[in-house]
Write an enzyme that holds these catalytic residues in place. Structure first.
Site, PDB file in Angstrom:
ATOM      1  N   ASP A 100       0.820  -1.226   0.000  1.00 41.67           N
ATOM      2  CA  ASP A 100       0.000   0.000   0.000  1.00 41.67           C
ATOM      3  C   ASP A 100       0.849   1.269   0.000  1.00 41.67           C
ATOM      4  O   ASP A 100       0.432   2.299   0.520  1.00 41.67           O
ATOM      5  CB  ASP A 100      -0.950   0.032   1.219  1.00 41.67           C
ATOM      6  CG  ASP A 100      -1.752  -1.249   1.345  1.00 41.67           C
ATOM      7  OD1 ASP A 100      -2.267  -1.701   0.317  1.00 41.67           O
ATOM      8  OD2 ASP A 100      -1.837  -1.798   2.454  1.00 41.67           O
ATOM      9  N   LYS A 125       2.211   2.076  -4.984  1.00 43.62           N
ATOM     10  CA  LYS A 125       2.926   1.543  -6.143  1.00 43.62           C
ATOM     11  C   LYS A 125       2.143   1.771  -7.425  1.00 43.62           C
ATOM     12  O   LYS A 125       2.715   2.061  -8.468  1.00 43.62           O
ATOM     13  CB  LYS A 125       3.181   0.040  -5.968  1.00 43.62           C
ATOM     14  CG  LYS A 125       4.149  -0.280  -4.858  1.00 43.62           C
ATOM     15  CD  LYS A 125       4.351  -1.775  -4.707  1.00 43.62           C
ATOM     16  CE  LYS A 125       3.121  -2.516  -4.248  1.00 43.62           C
ATOM     17  NZ  LYS A 125       2.624  -2.148  -2.933  1.00 43.62           N
ATOM     18  N   GLY A 152      -4.164  -5.060  -4.507  1.00 40.53           N
ATOM     19  CA  GLY A 152      -4.782  -4.180  -5.508  1.00 40.53           C
ATOM     20  C   GLY A 152      -3.999  -2.899  -5.636  1.00 40.53           C
ATOM     21  O   GLY A 152      -3.495  -2.367  -4.664  1.00 40.53           O
ATOM     22  N   HIS A 153      -3.837  -2.424  -6.854  1.00 41.99           N
ATOM     23  CA  HIS A 153      -3.211  -1.119  -7.077  1.00 41.99           C
ATOM     24  C   HIS A 153      -4.312  -0.124  -7.408  1.00 41.99           C
ATOM     25  O   HIS A 153      -5.227  -0.438  -8.153  1.00 41.99           O
ATOM     26  CB  HIS A 153      -2.307  -1.151  -8.299  1.00 41.99           C
ATOM     27  CG  HIS A 153      -1.072  -1.951  -8.126  1.00 41.99           C
ATOM     28  ND1 HIS A 153      -0.324  -1.942  -6.987  1.00 41.99           N
ATOM     29  CD2 HIS A 153      -0.437  -2.773  -8.986  1.00 41.99           C
ATOM     30  CE1 HIS A 153       0.723  -2.726  -7.160  1.00 41.99           C
ATOM     31  NE2 HIS A 153       0.667  -3.247  -8.357  1.00 41.99           N
TER      32      HIS A 153
HETATM   33  P1  GDP Z   1      -0.362   0.118  -3.803  1.00 40.96           P
HETATM   34  O1  GDP Z   1      -0.913  -1.219  -3.486  1.00 40.96           O
HETATM   35  O2  GDP Z   1       1.050   0.265  -3.349  1.00 40.96           O
HETATM   36  O3  GDP Z   1      -0.570   0.528  -5.232  1.00 40.96           O
HETATM   37  O4  GDP Z   1      -1.145   1.175  -2.905  1.00 40.96           O
HETATM   38  P2  GDP Z   1      -2.702   1.447  -2.896  1.00 40.96           P
HETATM   39  O5  GDP Z   1      -3.171   1.672  -4.255  1.00 40.96           O
HETATM   40  O6  GDP Z   1      -3.415   0.450  -2.087  1.00 40.96           O
HETATM   41  O7  GDP Z   1      -2.712   2.783  -2.045  1.00 40.96           O
HETATM   42  C1  GDP Z   1      -2.290   3.918  -2.528  1.00 40.96           C
HETATM   43  C2  GDP Z   1      -3.352   4.951  -2.288  1.00 40.96           C
HETATM   44  O8  GDP Z   1      -2.714   6.161  -2.079  1.00 40.96           O
HETATM   45  C3  GDP Z   1      -4.265   5.155  -3.477  1.00 40.96           C
HETATM   46  O9  GDP Z   1      -5.535   5.538  -3.047  1.00 40.96           O
HETATM   47  C4  GDP Z   1      -3.579   6.284  -4.225  1.00 40.96           C
HETATM   48  O10 GDP Z   1      -4.462   7.042  -5.034  1.00 40.96           O
HETATM   49  C5  GDP Z   1      -3.041   7.093  -3.104  1.00 40.96           C
HETATM   50  N1  GDP Z   1      -1.796   7.831  -3.362  1.00 40.96           N
HETATM   51  C6  GDP Z   1      -0.711   7.445  -4.088  1.00 40.96           C
HETATM   52  N2  GDP Z   1       0.260   8.377  -4.024  1.00 40.96           N
HETATM   53  C7  GDP Z   1      -0.218   9.370  -3.226  1.00 40.96           C
HETATM   54  C8  GDP Z   1       0.326  10.607  -2.741  1.00 40.96           C
HETATM   55  O11 GDP Z   1       1.453  10.981  -3.029  1.00 40.96           O
HETATM   56  N3  GDP Z   1      -0.468  11.336  -1.907  1.00 40.96           N
HETATM   57  C9  GDP Z   1      -1.721  10.962  -1.550  1.00 40.96           C
HETATM   58  N4  GDP Z   1      -2.417  11.739  -0.730  1.00 40.96           N
HETATM   59  N5  GDP Z   1      -2.266   9.811  -1.971  1.00 40.96           N
HETATM   60  C10 GDP Z   1      -1.521   9.020  -2.795  1.00 40.96           C
END
Ligand code: GDP
Length: 448
Positions: free
Chosen positions: A12, A15, A39-40
């Site tokens: 989370d 990525k 999930g991304h």
């Molecule tokens: P992943 O599994 O690593 O892809 O992470 P997730 O998708 O579960 O969580 C990332 C969440 O953080 C998503 O809702 C993104 O839209 C959000 N996100 C990603 N980068 C940033 C950021 O720089 N700032 C903020 N506020 N939200 C972000």
């Protein structure tokens, strides 16, 4: 230029967004491990999409996407995802390829996942997402798994029937061991009666799967090596994160695969010599979902209510993309970052969610641990030891203003810049990307 992108904490880290940004410079995007429990989240052109199996490269016209052999693929989830893509005008056929070596997560793995968890005594439950990922990886190692290439053979449905019958025998034993009160297990997508699956029903389901997915299946190893020879750039994306790695994570509170960069070779068929760059995605604070030690934890939905941690959870929208489970939150842990740098060989950090930290007057960074009265700066290999450590903090001033609209590194508030510099200094590697908001536009590309 071939790049591996990994999560550096417990998943989370954001990525999805970083992969989406880096896909600009890639021709082929490969997902190399995990299943549809991860999930991304990608926000592109104002639309939010959660991708579970298909690499987000699919949202970029002309990019080729590969589901590698290290993935365990639930074909029913994949079909759903393909159809959802189509509904929004993106056609995956001709651009999405699944390795013949990719293991399949079947409905009977889900049944086993549920039944095994129900048979565990309270306090001994793993807290699995119940999606069959663990049993599918177990089947792979036990050499009873079905691979996507099997769908291309005449005997596929006989293999499915055989596996359902074997699973029914295991389910009968698990029923006898059941600890929880209740009559049956539930598996969305098929009928279960008295802990037994209906082989005819499953054969019919997988006949449709075979028809729908066979056109996507091919040997992707020669495909990737041809792309490499032709000078194409390959981006390999991991799901979850380093601290959830089956070998390097907080065992047993881990996932069943290797999200670390070594897993990218095992899960794709590229060799270590083919990898040019490793990007570690890391949040400006720390979160964790589910059980297991978390040294800098401040807030969780159960027994920790620290207001700073709560602010992180709220501002960062810290809820699982697929499971919706609330995440535990805490300060940045540089011990984790250094460890992630070492085991993955991180060249560049993609530091995300700095904007979440905009409102704190003081910010702490964990620089080392105290274990049984001794200062250590390495990651203990046992979860029991990690559960005993106390974080040693360093404190910095917060910048107390919004960073989301910043478009150049020079325009970052000086105190925010000092925080970022300190994190990188403590963690090793260099800063490649700084993310200051969920949208593609809120990204400062420093070196990538
Ligand atoms: P992943 O599994 O690593 O892809 O992470 P997730 O998708 O579960 O969580 C990332 C969440 O953080 C998503 O809702 C993104 O839209 C959000 N996100 C990603 N980068 C940033 C950021 O720089 N700032 C903020 N506020 N939200 C972000």
């Amino acid at each position: 230029m071939n790049t591996v992108l990994i999560g550096s904490q417990w998943g989370d880290e954001g990525k999805g967004k970083v992969i989406d940004v880096l896909t600009d410079k890639a021709d082929v995007v490969v997902r190399y491990q995990g299943g549809s429990n991860a999930g991304h989240t990608v926000i592109a052109e104002g639309k939010k999409r959660v991708l579970r199996l298909i690499p987000s490269g699919i949202l970029h016209e002309g990019k080729v996407c590969v589901i590698g052999n290290g993935v365990v693929m639930n074909p029913l989830d994949l079909i759903e995802e393909i159809e959802a893509m189509r509904a929004t005008g993106v056609e995956p056929k001709g651009r999405l390829f699944i390795s013949t070596r990719t293991q399949m997560v079947m409905l009977y793995h889900r049944a086993l996942d549920k039944a095994e968890e129900a048979a565990r005594a309270p306090g001994k439950k793993i807290g699995t997402t119940g999606r069959g990922i663990g049993p599918a990886y177990a089947a792979k190692v036990s050499r009873t798994g079905l691979r996507c290439g099997d769908m291309l053979t005449a005997g596929f449905l006989d293999l499915v029937r055989e596996q359902v019958e074997e699973t029914n025998a295991k389910l009968r034993m698990l029923k006898a061991e059941r600890v929880d009160a209740g009559d049956d297990i539930e598996v969305p997508g098929c009928t279960v009666k008295g802990y037994q699956l209906d082989a005819d029903e499953l054969v019919a389901i997988y006949r449709t799967v075979q028809e729908k997915l066979s056109p996507y299946v091919r040997d992707t190893v020669p495909m990737l090596h041809e792309a490499k020879k032709a000078g194409k750039s390959i981006l390999l994306e991991g799901a979850q994160g380093t601290m959830l790695d089956i070998d390097f994570g907080t065992y047993p509170f881990v996932t069943s695969s290797n999200p670390t960069s070594g897993g990218a070779c095992i899960g794709s068929g590229l060799s270590p010599r083919d990898i040019d760059c490793v990007v570690g995605v890391i949040k400006a604070y720390t979160t964790r979902v589910g059980e297991g030690p978390f040294p800098t934890e401040l807030y969780n939905a159960v027994n920790l209510q620290d207001p700073d941690g709560k602010t992180m959870a709220e501002r960062g929208h810290e809820f699982g993309a697929v499971t919706k489970r609330p995440r535990r939150t805490g300060w940045y842990d540089a011990v984790i970052a250094r460890y992630a740098q070492q085991v993955n060989g991180v060249d560049y950090w993609a530091l995300t969610k700095l904007d979440v930290m905009d409102v704190f007057p003081k910010i702490k960074i964990c620089v080392a641990y105290e274990l049984d009265g001794r200062r250590i700066d390495y990651m203990p290999s046992s979860a029991a030891e990690l559960a005993r450590v106390k974080p040693i903090y360093e404190e910095m001033d917060g910048w107390m203003c919004e960073t989301s609209n910043v478009t150049r590194m020079e325009d970052l508030p000086p105190k925010a810049k000092a925080y970022v510099d300190r994190l990188v200094e403590l963690s090793g590697g260099k800063l490649g990307i700084l993310s200051i908001g969920p949208a593609r536009e809120s990204t400062l590309r420093i070196a990538l």
